[in-house]
Design an enzyme around this catalytic site. Sequence first.
Site, PDB file in Angstrom:
ATOM      1  N   HIS A   1       0.677  -1.148  -0.033  1.00  0.00           N
ATOM      2  CA  HIS A   1       0.003  -0.153  -0.038  1.00  0.00           C
ATOM      3  C   HIS A   1       0.822   1.254   0.021  1.00  0.00           C
ATOM      4  O   HIS A   1       0.304   2.356  -0.252  1.00  0.00           O
ATOM      5  CB  HIS A   1      -0.951   0.015   1.119  1.00  0.00           C
ATOM      6  CG  HIS A   1      -0.223   0.311   2.632  1.00  0.00           C
ATOM      7  ND1 HIS A   1       0.130  -0.735   3.331  1.00  0.00           N
ATOM      8  CD2 HIS A   1      -0.017   1.307   3.039  1.00  0.00           C
ATOM      9  CE1 HIS A   1       0.420  -0.196   4.513  1.00  0.00           C
ATOM     10  NE2 HIS A   1       0.488   1.302   4.421  1.00  0.00           N
TER      11      HIS A   1
ATOM     12  N   ASP B   1       0.462  -7.850   1.591  1.00  0.00           N
ATOM     13  CA  ASP B   1       0.731  -6.364   1.790  1.00  0.00           C
ATOM     14  C   ASP B   1       2.263  -6.020   1.565  1.00  0.00           C
ATOM     15  O   ASP B   1       2.654  -5.234   2.502  1.00  0.00           O
ATOM     16  CB  ASP B   1       0.050  -5.577   2.793  1.00  0.00           C
ATOM     17  CG  ASP B   1       0.065  -4.149   2.847  1.00  0.00           C
ATOM     18  OD1 ASP B   1       0.084  -3.587   1.442  1.00  0.00           O
ATOM     19  OD2 ASP B   1      -0.279  -3.353   3.712  1.00  0.00           O
TER      20      ASP B   1
ATOM     21  N   SER C   1       4.689   2.487   7.880  1.00  0.00           N
ATOM     22  CA  SER C   1       4.288   1.449   7.221  1.00  0.00           C
ATOM     23  C   SER C   1       5.615   0.945   6.154  1.00  0.00           C
ATOM     24  O   SER C   1       6.147   1.923   5.601  1.00  0.00           O
ATOM     25  CB  SER C   1       3.154   1.613   6.135  1.00  0.00           C
ATOM     26  OG  SER C   1       1.755   1.765   6.953  1.00  0.00           O
TER      27      SER C   1
END
Length: 465
Positions: free
Chosen positions: A119, A149, A225
């Site tokens: 993402h 992911d 992230s």
Amino acid sequence: MKKFASLLFVAILGGGITLGAYKLLENETQTEVSNLTATSSYTPVKYNGTPISSTNADFTEAADRTVHAVVHVKNVQTSRQPRSLQEFFYGGGEMRKGLVGAGSGVIISPDGYIVTNNHVIDGATELDVSLNDNRTYKAEVIGTDPKADIALIKIDADNELPYLPFGDSDSVKLGEWVLAVGNPFNLTSTVTAGIISAKARDISEYDSNPQSFIQTDAAINPGNSGGALVNINGELIGINTAITSQTGSYVGYAFAVPSNNARKIVEDIMEYGDVQRGILGVSGTSLNPSIASELDIDAVEGVYIANVEFESGAKKAGLQKGDIITNIDNIKITKFPDLAGYLGTKRPNDVVQVTYSRDGESKTVPVTLLKYSSYVIEKPGLEVREASPKLLKEYGVKNGVVIAQATNDKLKRYNLKGIIITEVDDEAVNSVEDIKRIMSTKNPNEPVSLSFVSKGGEKKQIIFQ
């Protein structure tokens, strides 16, 4: 006079008795207290033989090693900016680049391979990567796994780069110290500390295929992230991925993809070009007291098998509906994410030893994993797989593919798993390859017509714009 002498004698005798009794009681009391102290079983709480009061975990070496291997990843996308209503409705306008988002990444090899979250880089026209020493590079996408992911990107540097070695995420323990390193809120090279709060945690509310995350209370915020979760030895044990929060910022619940799963995905992408996912061939649910009561069984831990896929490795090994998986390769399975997490480190044709319980008896059988063959129809967001002849017969159709899961968040709340798709744009489909062929000829902006057959035999056609 005699009477007075008698009273005096009695008083002295009574005082002597009282004094003697007091001394005797005093001695007995002292003896009891002394013995209690000598035989006390109380000892200070210890961890690995070291009193808590003297524990002093040193994070400096791990932090120094990690910050140089964690990079800042910027997602730059090109968009068309209409300058008039005509350009807005009919296309056209000025092309502009803009920063859409930013995150972190971890250098895993001296020649510039970097692991991050899918993402973080999704939809990027360009990827800008900044190192801890402020050097900046353009990166290319090598491969992605949206389901997990995870993405693999690469930069070309003039010299060897600092990198982090993979650790064994299966060996981490609850309460173990960890560091989270990344770029929250664009603050580069940020290090936070915490502990392992839980393992094999599933946070997907509607996903029919549970994932297995490491949970930590190390502070992780937007921008972290794709960053590193490391142990105090500086080994990479996870890729920081998500947080659970009502505000969108840190509240103590953060999640990371285990390093064993990330490493396997990276190796697959580099060797095969895509992710090689091996499947056991069962579907089911995690057991707990409530579900055990509904199923009228005694076990409250493990994975209850609700269905065994036709011609799967589990079917050939003799697993049946109602069996309870308790171990796999001597790793205890208490819930479905335990099973999903371990299988995420395996490939097709790998053989695993599955221990299961049936009618109170425990058995162990070897199961050969099959390749997970699927395709995602981007519009509307459905992952489809091959449908077995037995399944087609159950639905009363001659052709079609089966929905494995919804990839669109809006569709995840509906129970679409198991529904058969028989036609795409009024053309019959017999396999996943038919779906790929039809979709490859379509413009992404074109509507897609799908014909469904539900478990109740109801037929329906829906056009997705």
